[in-house]
Design an enzyme around this catalytic site. Structure first.
Site, PDB file in Angstrom:
ATOM      1  N   ARG A  92      -7.827  -2.759  12.286  1.00 52.82           N
ATOM      2  CA  ARG A  92      -7.138  -2.713  10.992  1.00 52.82           C
ATOM      3  C   ARG A  92      -6.200  -3.901  10.841  1.00 52.82           C
ATOM      4  NH1 ARG A  92      -3.751   2.216   8.053  1.00 52.82           N
ATOM      5  NH2 ARG A  92      -2.876   0.891   6.420  1.00 52.82           N
ATOM      6  N   CYS A 167     -10.289  12.270  -0.430  1.00 55.10           N
ATOM      7  CA  CYS A 167      -9.127  11.386  -0.375  1.00 55.10           C
ATOM      8  C   CYS A 167      -7.924  12.219  -0.794  1.00 55.10           C
ATOM      9  CB  CYS A 167      -9.346  10.217  -1.338  1.00 55.10           C
ATOM     10  SG  CYS A 167      -7.945   9.114  -1.525  1.00 55.10           S
ATOM     11  N   TYR A 250      -4.154   2.109  -5.984  1.00 54.58           N
ATOM     12  CA  TYR A 250      -4.929   0.953  -5.534  1.00 54.58           C
ATOM     13  C   TYR A 250      -5.307   0.019  -6.677  1.00 54.58           C
ATOM     14  CZ  TYR A 250      -5.142   3.564  -1.211  1.00 54.58           C
ATOM     15  OH  TYR A 250      -4.795   4.238  -0.074  1.00 54.58           O
TER      16      TYR A 250
HETATM   17 MN   LIG Z   1      -7.951   7.653   0.302  1.00 53.43          MN
END
Ligand SMILES: [Mn+2]
Ligand SMILES: [Mn+2]
Ligand SMILES: [Mn+2]
Ligand SMILES: [Mn+2]
Lengths: 431, 431, 431, 431
Positions: A92, A167, A250
């Site tokens: 990551r 999510c 996002y």
């Molecule tokens: Mn997510």
């Protein structure tokens, strides 16, 4: 009922265990298998022992099993969850840093970082699916592994496993709107439409009243409608009005890329990219998890970013198990409900949840043009990424990066070379 | 047969007249009406007189009429062509310079420049269409006015006029491929798919042999497959291979934005943005056109950028008039031939041309994913732009700029404010 | 150039040979392989020898080969044509008689008769396709074998062979319209849309003028726009006006079933069902073919019903070979050109013919609702029939018959039982 | 809350009133307006007075208003229901008898009878909609007027009124399956897909277990899964197995037309066509309704055929009013949920019911081919019927009858002439 938790040594696991404990009355889990890979053995032990203390403390008859034998965990499971990170947090760090070196957003699910993660993750998930097909063909696979939309689509396209992608962003959005109006989350309803981490809330009802426009106004000034791992810059009110829908956290990478990039650059210079922050939190968490008098999920886990994660997961299993027919926002196959996207792609949308899984409910309104366009290009990127990952196809990989709105053809070639090179241990399909 | 040329005072007109002269044997035009607005009266005179000298010199029985009365020009016309520039070249200077002030590509058809041009142009074209509906309902409107795809779509959506949008890029591409292989252009066949100024050549046959891959290799090294008004940077060979199709000249703005922007910046600093270069060429051309011994199209017109423009225009009229059933790449309504785009949008594609107009031929292959994604987002931008232009809707205008790959939400608001302000004389719908 | 004619012993073969002879100047065939099965050996000899006399007489350098070895015939062929009849004319007799026993239309391509023929034929054609894939992967398979639409769709769905389905009805329609207007067939243009033997002519232009409405009026009174093997009842003028398109000959089974059934019943009672008429003609033809001084196609072949058959076949090969880009009505994959039908089904429609094969041209108008409905149910029948034939699935076979407008669920079960029983030698997939 | 019941003098009204009484606790209706036309004045009085006695007897504070002024009834209503019969039962007698004279099924919603009813009804409903648009724009129009699917589609296409079409068949099917398994109806779930009176139950769950195949077996032997006004012939078990879904009662007209026609012929000869049976029942009911000591819905109403009608109606209003988000099978606009049907047509399907109305839930499985074909042709018939009704277009009317599987082109012309003639008083659009 048997649950297999793949990536069971994750720092998130206590969150999940808490969920199973709290919902035991309606979701009578008898066995949980936490399974991890050899390198994760130590963490698995720590987390597994904490989980055992938690169920014992809560006095629920759930057996916690720890194993490195994935087949044993999967066999006959009713639900399989995945929360794996191929390459661990070190990968990551690279996912976030490599793009920044090219002056691009570095994020683990969005843009070039998410692309690299997808290439590493998809082959592993498809291996897991082969085992599920063989050992637990009726199991529901609940996929939390990021990039969850892309991974779910790969499973839908390349396996026969029943799967739903999940999510915590939708449930988090509901919670924050409830806070905004000071109501019980039960009195908040909304329609979310899009794909994972690029999902718009197109209609919001609070106590039966349409408050969409009001939320758009409030969202412009109120910070707070954002997930923890995305910086909380406020939205511009005129922009939100013209958009006509609430973007997700996002979306900031797409709608305010300059500000976001500068923020990441600053963080990187300060040595504080999100991956490193998370790594530090994780180290502290595992320190904490080892304390033998810790018998509940520690408060500190919330800093990790997975708020409502167990709630989302356990809600979904509960509704499936009890044939609840309630509505949850999850990732499923499109099958024509969004005619602007391919029939076989994954979408994130309001679904009716019952014994058989999740089925989309037709949205109230057609998707506005401004949403459709962005959705389509990012979905095309996702499709190319899946094909590149499955086939090890460099041309498709290059085109995936070339059309991504946060990358582009200008920089795609050297960026791809670096991603393939730095991840080569985890990308056998490209060798 | 009567032709109405709206914007007849354009420097391009001699090109068109030459076409009518050369094809007189198969397209027996009897009357051409050159019509322009009051401000263009002087140029109209100059061009019209040259046109008269040209037909006289060629000894063809075509009558050239000059008029400021648009209705008179349109009445009973068989073909109406439009080549107008609302706001004249001064507006083009602004279209190119305003985006550059925001560090964005400044181009008259692509990005923010094309957006501004669309807002100014669409209402005027729709006014013209109302007159055609009334005065020449059977006429074919051949639209060359840029942004040609957007303007054509506006006509298809908001009028009943039979229309085809036309660009010289497809015929230019054919000519350059013919040069590349040193063959007669008749022996080059290709499939172009996309929308105006964003059209991919997906299959190229030379003398019946599929040479697509070979052209992709050649295109990487050979400069020259580009229109005159776009800088001629070579394509990267690996990029072309992964794309699997030949991009058009305007794709460079999307696929190599940094290089293109730097080039424009340099030009601007040198005072040489395309609009100003063109303005200078035009001034020289009109100087030339006035010479009474000039009786043919002057060579210098080629510098202007409209190569093969008359060829494209006259070819189209000839094929319609003679029911030729040949194949030309033009802009028409989608009607489902590209299922990834809206049913009622305009596309640029191989069409069969006959008496009734143009009908698309089904492409050999499905559109590759990498093409689909970019096509869809730019089309969404175009749809928003049309709605903004027709309704004078600031929200849609803001979203149009926000999702355009060459603009973005970061900068859309101040950019829109500047565009609306600097063009306010030509944007009554926003006042 | 090598041609493989599967079912080469057919009485039609001289028609085809004549076509190759007449078009030799533009289609330089060097070798024709006539191939047939053991039972057809004698006929193959007769026809092959006639063919040899024909080419010799015409003085063209085409070699005629006769063989029972299908692989040898197919190997390296440029074109493969199929004109087979699994079960020979005896099977056709049954195809026509079995339905009549249930008071249903008995026809070899339409309804229950065509259904039985499809069950027998599809497995054989798919075997041929496997050989083509192996031995002549670049060959074009031109399929004349009935039911041509269903057989072509089976090939498109279950093989990788390039295929086009062909019927002489479209060219016959053009010829008859030319006669009606006393013009050269070159001056007739039309749009045909539908599926094989259920195709509507939606637009007819004669010498560039739209005469559709006029043809509809004429067609009502003038008998003659029909193929030879369908009785020539005139259409009702009000019905044609309301339909707005010219139906094909086979539409009479759908639009005037009572009259057609009575006609068949009468024929059956008189021992004159079409199959028996044809059988008698064939016997006479083969008698004739054996006369050694016969060196051209005998006139009598026209009675057989395949008028313009060689013309259609050779036209298609010529256009492919010469990359002609002309328009012919053939059977190809839909791929979305008719959005009301499945993407992967076969349709019969105007196509552009070039080196690569056939590609549909977008129809001028959307399909009228009255056409769409009938087309959709018959296509659903065809899809079920193909699945039944490929899988040997009795349930799908039963549903195919149940939804066919000329059969129905009332009678489907005993009818299916009889069809399966009487054809059991040719239906291994159901055993 | 105000309810307008258009056609309030119907014999069904006591059923509806009972529903409002029983659900008063969750659906607090304050005012009900029963409105009817001049000719129905007497019946309206009788029914209205019974309704008043019913609410008084039940001691709920609902005001019953009777009026001939439709505008007054509609003004500010929250829900408008329609249960009208243009031409009264006399017209139904004709709807059933005219087709029988042509040897065709005579039924008031299916085939030629339903066609005639649609022509009479659509213009009246659209008039009502204009008043709703003006006087109660936020009202939900719940349409029970047959043919309910066609009428609902006409409203969706030609008005802006929020509408849902409703039939008691889905709830009746649930009740009968519950009886079959001896469970509470709450434990029966199913998916119904299709269009009104042509709807298939594709999946049946009893107590969470998929029993579809078992119901198909049971349905073959058990009579009883049928509505009262359709004869109860058992289904053939092999047919049901091959179909793979449970047909509805009205499917018998399509799947066993001979048996149904014979049954109707027998009834007609005995003077017992359904319309006359119903007329007799109605006469008796109105006799009964006048008895001043009748204060509840009389048992005899059940013979009339509208079982569960009030349940369906009040359930729907209750779920809308209380934003219940439960699932009901109703008629709504397709909007792409069934991609095989036009985007703007009406379908009957499982919907989520909330404050805003009804939204389809994506079916678990794609529609089987055998269902798709029949659905498409009947929907095409419905679309033609709507256009014919709205425009008074004889050509479309003729084509509607010509393609209907229960009518056909053979007989469509004289049949249409008779329908138009015998209904001419109610068909001003055709005069
Ligand atoms: Mn997510
Ligand atoms: Mn152009
Ligand atoms: Mn044929
Ligand atoms: Mn009903």
């Amino acid at each position: 009922m048997k649950i297999a938790v793949i990536g069971g040594g994750s720092s998130y696991t206590p969150e999940l265990i808490e969920g199973f404990i709290n919902h035991y009355w309606e979701l009578p889990v008898s066995e949980i298998y936490l399974v991890d890979i050899e390198q994760g053995k130590e963490k698995l032990e720590i987390v597994g022992n904490l989980a055992r203390r938690m169920v014992e403390n809560a006095n629920v008859p759930i057996t916690i099993n720890m194993t490195l034998d994935r087949r044993k965990a999967i066999e006959q499971a009713d639900f399989v969850t995945t929360q794996i990170r191929v390459g661990l947090l070190e990968a990551r760090v690279r996912d976030e840093q490599i793009p920044l070196a090219f002056n691009l957003i570095g994020q683990e699910t969005t843009g070039a970082g998410g692309f690299a993660k997808a290439l590493r993750t998809i082959p592993v998930i498809l291996d897991i699916c082969k085992e599920i097909e063989e050992l637990a063909p009726d199991a529901h696979l609940l996929n939390f592994t990021n990039p969850a939309g892309i991974v779910t689509e790969a499973v839908l396209k390349y396996s026969n496993v029943k799967t739903i992608g999940l999510c915590n962003l939708p449930i988090g959005t509901k919670m924050r709107i409830a806070q905004l109006y000071d109501v019980n989350p039960e009195h908040v309803e909304f329609e979310m439409i899009g794909i994972n981490h690029l999902v718009w809330t197109t209609k919001i009802m609070v106590e039966g009243k349409n408050v969409t426009d009001d939320v758009l106004k409030k969202a412009s000034y109120t910070k707070g409608i954002t997930v923890r791992n995305v910086p909380d810059f406020g939205w511009d009110p005129l922009f939100l009005k013209s958009l006509g829908a609430l973007p997700c956290s996002y979306h900031k990478y797409y709608y305010m890329p300059n500000q976001m990039l500068q923020d990441q650059m600053k963080a990187m210079k300060g040595g504080e990219i999100r991956a490193k922050v998370v790594k530090k939190i994780e180290d502290e968490l595992f320190e904490l998890y080892q304390e033998s008098n810790l018998k509940v999920k520690p408060k500190q886990l919330e800093l990790r970013g997975g708020a409502y994660y167990s709630e989302a997961a356990v809600n979904l299993m509960t509704s499936i198990y009890n044939n609840k027919k309630d509505i949850q926002v999850v990732n499923v196959q499109n099958k024509g409900i969004l005619p602007c996207l391919p029939i076989n792609c994954s979408i994130e949308i309001n679904c009716l949840i019952d014994k058989e899984g999740a089925r989309p409910i037709q949205p109230s309104e057609n998707l506005p043009t401004q949403i459709r366009g962005l959705l389509q290009i990012v979905k095309a990127y996702e499709e190319l990424t899946i094909e590149a990952a499955v086939r090890g196809d460099v041309d498709m990989a290059l085109q995936a990066l070339s059309i991504h709105p946060l990358v582009g053809a200008d920089v795609a070639q050297p960026l791809l070379a670096k991603i393939l090179n730095e991840n080569r241990r985890y990308l056998p399909q490209f060798n």
